[in-house]
Design a protein around this motif. Structure first.
Motif, PDB file in Angstrom:
ATOM      1  N   LEU A  32       0.824  -1.213   0.000  1.00 16.41           N
ATOM      2  CA  LEU A  32       0.000   0.000   0.000  1.00 16.41           C
ATOM      3  C   LEU A  32       0.856   1.260   0.000  1.00 16.41           C
ATOM      4  CD1 LEU A  32      -2.915  -0.919   2.370  1.00 16.41           C
ATOM      5  CD2 LEU A  32      -2.799  -1.050  -0.073  1.00 16.41           C
ATOM      6  N   LYS A  34       3.084   1.946  -2.069  1.00 14.93           N
ATOM      7  CA  LYS A  34       3.452   2.310  -3.438  1.00 14.93           C
ATOM      8  C   LYS A  34       2.337   3.065  -4.162  1.00 14.93           C
ATOM      9  CE  LYS A  34       7.355  -0.232  -4.364  1.00 14.93           C
ATOM     10  NZ  LYS A  34       8.211  -0.754  -5.396  1.00 14.93           N
ATOM     11  N   ILE A  35       1.285   3.427  -3.452  1.00 18.91           N
ATOM     12  CA  ILE A  35       0.133   4.056  -4.104  1.00 18.91           C
ATOM     13  C   ILE A  35       0.529   5.369  -4.758  1.00 18.91           C
ATOM     14  CG2 ILE A  35      -1.960   5.334  -3.486  1.00 18.91           C
ATOM     15  CD1 ILE A  35      -2.747   2.922  -1.819  1.00 18.91           C
ATOM     16  N   VAL A  36       0.090   5.554  -6.022  1.00 23.04           N
ATOM     17  CA  VAL A  36       0.507   6.740  -6.763  1.00 23.04           C
ATOM     18  C   VAL A  36      -0.524   7.865  -6.707  1.00 23.04           C
ATOM     19  CG1 VAL A  36       2.047   5.561  -8.351  1.00 23.04           C
ATOM     20  CG2 VAL A  36      -0.364   5.711  -8.881  1.00 23.04           C
ATOM     21  N   THR A  37      -1.741   7.557  -6.289  1.00 29.17           N
ATOM     22  CA  THR A  37      -2.779   8.585  -6.237  1.00 29.17           C
ATOM     23  C   THR A  37      -2.390   9.674  -5.245  1.00 29.17           C
ATOM     24  OG1 THR A  37      -4.356   6.820  -6.557  1.00 29.17           O
ATOM     25  CG2 THR A  37      -5.248   8.947  -5.967  1.00 29.17           C
TER      26      THR A  37
ATOM     27  N   PHE B  61      -6.532  -0.995  -5.182  1.00 26.47           N
ATOM     28  CA  PHE B  61      -5.259  -1.362  -4.556  1.00 26.47           C
ATOM     29  C   PHE B  61      -4.394  -2.179  -5.501  1.00 26.47           C
ATOM     30  CE2 PHE B  61      -7.425  -0.905  -0.233  1.00 26.47           C
ATOM     31  CZ  PHE B  61      -6.932   0.367  -0.101  1.00 26.47           C
ATOM     32  N   GLN B  63      -4.198  -1.733  -8.587  1.00 29.98           N
ATOM     33  CA  GLN B  63      -3.664  -0.829  -9.613  1.00 29.98           C
ATOM     34  C   GLN B  63      -2.918   0.337  -8.981  1.00 29.98           C
ATOM     35  OE1 GLN B  63      -7.239   0.080 -11.679  1.00 29.98           O
ATOM     36  NE2 GLN B  63      -7.263  -1.851 -12.775  1.00 29.98           N
ATOM     37  N   ASN B  64      -2.502   0.188  -7.731  1.00 29.62           N
ATOM     38  CA  ASN B  64      -1.764   1.241  -7.016  1.00 29.62           C
ATOM     39  C   ASN B  64      -2.550   2.531  -6.890  1.00 29.62           C
ATOM     40  OD1 ASN B  64       0.357  -0.316  -6.435  1.00 29.62           O
ATOM     41  ND2 ASN B  64       1.721   0.506  -7.982  1.00 29.62           N
ATOM     42  N   ARG B  65      -3.856   2.424  -6.744  1.00 34.67           N
ATOM     43  CA  ARG B  65      -4.684   3.602  -6.514  1.00 34.67           C
ATOM     44  C   ARG B  65      -5.278   3.509  -5.108  1.00 34.67           C
ATOM     45  NH1 ARG B  65      -9.129   3.576  -9.167  1.00 34.67           N
ATOM     46  NH2 ARG B  65      -9.081   1.497 -10.055  1.00 34.67           N
ATOM     47  N   ILE B  66      -6.099   4.519  -4.736  1.00 33.77           N
ATOM     48  CA  ILE B  66      -6.723   4.488  -3.410  1.00 33.77           C
ATOM     49  C   ILE B  66      -8.160   3.994  -3.503  1.00 33.77           C
ATOM     50  CG2 ILE B  66      -7.327   5.822  -1.372  1.00 33.77           C
ATOM     51  CD1 ILE B  66      -5.165   7.773  -2.110  1.00 33.77           C
TER      52      ILE B  66
END
Lengths: 160, 363
Positions: A32, A34-37, B61, B63-66
């Protein structure tokens, strides 16, 4: 016989490649950090845009209020939707020659599509894009901007 | 056995007796039906909405998003807000659509999944109808849903919708075989079609442990075929946004669209709970033969927690599959079923018959 072996080997190869794909998404799922948002309005203070981001057109001035624009008007000619107006001025130099300088460099942000042709075509690298992207205003007249600071002059004039 | 300490049958029986002692038998019967219907309706809505949210979070999660995080803490009421938006939207009826069928189709789809949920044992004694052909019943009613999808595609009078519905028909007809045959593996092991006895038969260990290799194989075949049967990615050819706009529900708006959407998620829940009940022991706690202390400790966790935990695990597996693999083409889809899953299943069933005959499984 060979076809039967190929069939069974194909199943195992297929399952193996599917598992490989699932490991990658599984790793993303647990990482978690690594999240880019980016949560925009909250992180406004430390938000850093990228170098190539095209926010709005600016004319960089140095500390002594000098810019590089000589008022040639190439940016105005290259602008596809006429969002740049260059009003040039004339001065008489110390040698008695008449010389063209920039009077007002008007930029209509409301008409700009941020194609970047003005920055690319400028022969003296006088224009650039800033990182500013919050352009919303209550009066559209505020979208018409004068890029050269009042009282500023061309860098070369310093030597004269 | 230790797991009987959380038996909910006395509670349901006392409600039953209370109703029958205060009302005449007809009214008591009607009141009971209404009560169960209302409970299931609420359960259906809550589970459906929160599965949509869970899917959006899991997808984000991976796709590396929130994912949704603005409406409520961590986005918990996002899907409820979405439902209200859909309720307020206009129900557009297409001018050249077949009005009756167009309006009936979402209800057929949603009723099919609703009927299936009724036969699921949620915990010990918490079971709406306990048919002696439970598995067969669930398979039968859940495949009625495809009729609704076909009607929706046909009555929309739209080529994309019709193509989507036809694909869905071809898909479900072929994958139904794999679903049935993979469940048959456990039916051969346990010798029953009744879901309550099936769960009881896993009191010493779950079938996926007792049935070793064939049961594990059948479990994965069931999850694959079940994903295909619910029209979920990577088998979502019936919708295929990039090819058919939205497939069979292109022309639907507002709450009718929400019905299709909810039914899809409830079908996923149904498949996951059947997988959990048949292969992973349903509400039965984890028991390992020969480890008394461990088994007794596991019995302290209530069956309903076990049931929802296992179902959530299978649902997560299905979401993981959906958000990892690209969509199959229609020929690849049918190849997978007829050339791989079905032969594997048939061989598996012969092997299981032999194993049961020789007694080569953990009894």
């Amino acid at each position: 016989m060979k076809s039967i072996f190929d069939y069974i080997a194909g199943i195992f190869k297929g399952v193996w490649s599917l598992l490989k794909g699932m490991t990658i998404t599984g790793k993303y799922f647990i990482r978690l950090d690594k999240i880019v948002t980016q949560k925009y309005p909250e992180n406004r203070k430390k938000l850093k845009m990228y170098d190539r981001f095209k926010g709005e057109l600016i004319m960089p001035h140095d500390a002594n209020n000098f810019h590089k624009c000589n008022g040639c008007g190439i940016c105005e000619m290259n602008c596809p939707n006429g969002s740049i107006e260059v009003i040039s001025d004339k001065i008489i130099t110390s040698e008695g020659k008449s010389k063209r300088i920039i009077g007002t460099h008007i930029y209509h942000l409301s008409m700009c599509t941020f194609c970047g042709l003005c920055v690319k075509s400028c022969p003296s690298n006088a224009l650039a894009f800033s990182q500013e992207f919050e352009h919303a205003v209550f009066d559209r007249n505020k979208l018409t901007k004068v890029l050269n600071n009042p009282g500023s002059s061309l860098v070369k004039d310093l030597a004269e | 056995m230790g797991y009987q300490k959380y038996d909910l049958a006395p509670l349901t029986h006392s409600i039953d007796q209370f109703l029958y002692s205060h009302l005449s038998s007809t009214w008591a019967f009607l009141a009971e039906m209404t009560l169960i219907g209302v409970v299931f309706l609420i359960f259906y809505a809550v589970i459906g909405l929160y599965l949509v949210l869970a899917e959006r979070k899991v997808c984000a999660f991976m796709q590396n998003r929130i994912g949704p995080n603005r409406v409520g803490w961590f986005g918990v009421i996002q899907t409820i807000a979405d439902l209200f938006k859909l309720l307020l939207k206009e129900l557009i009826t297409i001018r050249k659509a077949d009005k009756l069928l167009f309006n009936i189709a979402p209800f057929i789809v949603i009723i099919a999944s609703f009927l299936g949920i009724a036969a699921i044992p949620f915990a010990m004694g918490l079971h709406a109808i306990d048919f002696n052909i439970g598995i067969f019943y669930i398979m039968a009613v859940s495949s009625v849903g495809v009729v609704g999808i076909l009607i929706a595609g046909w009555s929309s009078n739209n080529k994309y919708s019709l193509i989507g519905a036809m694909r869905s028909g071809a898909q479900i007809v072929s994958y139904e075989l794999s679903v049935g045959l993979s469940l048959l593996v456990i039916v051969i092991y346990s010798g029953t079609l009744q879901l309550s006895t099936l769960v009881e038969s896993q009191a010493d260990a779950w079938w996926i442990i007792k049935g070793h290799i064939p049961a594990i194989l059948a479990f994965f075949v069931f999850v694959t075929a079940g994903t295909a049967e619910t029209n979920r990615g990577p088998f979502d050819l019936a919708e295929a946004e990039s090819e058919l706009t939205a497939g069979f529900h292109t022309e639907y708006s507002g709450i009718k669209f929400a019905f299709f959407f909810l039914a899809e998620y409830m079908n996923m829940f149904l498949v996951a709970s059947v997988a959990a009940t048949v292969f992973l022991g349903g509400w039965m706690p984890l028991h390992i033969p020969g480890m008394e202390g461990f088994n007794n400790a596991m019995d302290f966790i209530p069956p309903i927690v076990w049931y929802f935990g296992k179902t959530a695990f299978v649902i997560f597996l299905m979401m993981w599959i959906k958000w990892t693999f690209p969509r199959l083409r229609i020929d690849q889809l049918l190849n997978l079923e007829w050339k791989y899953l079905l032969p594997i299943n048939l061989v598996n069933i012969v092997v299981v018959a032999l194993i049961v005959l020789m007694g080569w499984y953990i009894k």
